[in-house]
Design an enzyme around this catalytic site. Structure first.
Site, PDB file in Angstrom:
ATOM      1  N   LEU A  86       0.843  -1.196   0.000  1.00  0.00           N
ATOM      2  CA  LEU A  86       0.000   0.000   0.000  1.00  0.00           C
ATOM      3  C   LEU A  86       0.875   1.242   0.000  1.00  0.00           C
ATOM      4  CD1 LEU A  86      -2.703  -1.016   2.634  1.00  0.00           C
ATOM      5  CD2 LEU A  86      -2.772  -1.302   0.142  1.00  0.00           C
ATOM      6  N   ASP A 187      -6.805  -6.735  16.342  1.00  0.00           N
ATOM      7  CA  ASP A 187      -5.523  -6.214  16.847  1.00  0.00           C
ATOM      8  C   ASP A 187      -5.328  -4.795  16.321  1.00  0.00           C
ATOM      9  OD1 ASP A 187      -3.096  -6.066  18.128  1.00  0.00           O
ATOM     10  OD2 ASP A 187      -2.001  -7.269  16.656  1.00  0.00           O
TER      11      ASP A 187
END
Length: 281
Positions: A86, A187
């Site tokens: 990304l 998480d």
């Protein structure tokens, strides 16, 4: 380059254009960036079970169509995971709102049972996801009590604090209503949130279905995602007892940090316990 990784890249139709470049971050995996003929990818090397769980989680998040950006899994086998790289930006106006809106939509994907079809890991800690119908029982039996036991066995909890934690667990059904189980990242600390030109992105999941406050409490554990995030997430529908839920769902990550990183987290854990006990005073 490792021969197994070369084969995996070849099977995925990716031709490396240079050497692996190490990336910082991560407590267990070794992470690299790699240029290929199809663009840059991220390569992780870790225990096969953890990487299989991560790949499964990334696919689950992507299939939820929440609007959150999720890196595509390109290949996973054994100790190697190859993902889309990304392109992040340091700041983008509206990123907090994008995260809030996307997370609200993600949590709108619900199921009847709390848990997940497979176990995974939160950091280096194995995470049991065996499904249960009641989320309060799941929080106690699958999350809190196992870590209370292992922390106690390692001498990280004294008997007094252990008993206080167990009292909280056994009292959940007195105040916490059961709800349909939301798909959660699992998480979602700030390091697993990225800002891209297209909006907020999330990485390194430990997915399962449970109370949505799991993700919110993790986001606020070491800071705050900001008012814009909460305005977008709550959408004028914040629960009146959010501070109490926040303290409850911070117990599991704090116990996990105590287990992984030692006694420096004991004070924060006890402070969360004190916050919860105040509601019974």
């Amino acid at each position: 380059m490792n021969s197994t990784l070369k084969t995996l890249l070849n099977d995925a139709g990716l031709i490396p254009q240079g050497a692996l470049s190490p990336l910082s971050g991560g407590d267990s995996a070794v992470t690299y960036r790699l240029s290929t003929d199809a663009g840059d990818v991220v390569v992780k090397r870790d225990a096969p079970a953890r990487l299989t769980g991560e790949a499964d989680g990334l696919r689950a998040l992507a299939s939820a169509n929440s609007g959150l950006i999720v890196p595509a899994v390109l290949a996973q086998e054994g100790e190697w995971l190859v993902m889309e790289a990304l392109e992040t930006v340091s700041y983008r106006h509206g990123c907090a709102e994008s995260l809030g809106e996307g997370l609200r939509r993600l949590h709108g994907v619900t199921g009847e049972e709390h848990g997940w079809p497979r176990d995974n890991a939160c950091g280096r800690t194995p995470q049991s996801n065996a499904p249960l119908r009641d989320g309060r029982v799941f929080q106690g039996e699958r999350r809190l009590l196992p870590l209370i036991d292992v922390c106690s066995a390692k001498g990280l909890l004294d008997n007094a604090l252990r008993q206080r934690l167990e009292t909280i667990v056994h009292g959940l059904e007195c105040w916490l209503p059961d709800v349909p189980a939301s798909l959660v990242h699992g998480d979602l600390w700030s390091g697993n949130v990225l800002c891209t030109a297209q909006g907020a992105a999330v990485i390194d999941p430990a997915v399962y279905r449970h109370f949505p406050e799991v993700d919110l409490a993790m986001l606020t554990l070491f800071g705050s995602p900001g008012e814009a995030f909460f305005e977008a997430y709550w959408n004028d529908n914040a629960p009146a007892d959010w501070p109490r839920r926040e303290a409850l769902f911070q117990l599991y990550p704090l116990l996990n940090h105590l287990l992984l990183f030692g006694g420096s987290y004991r004070t924060a854990l006890e402070q969360a316990v004190i916050r919860l006990e105040a509601y019974h005073a």
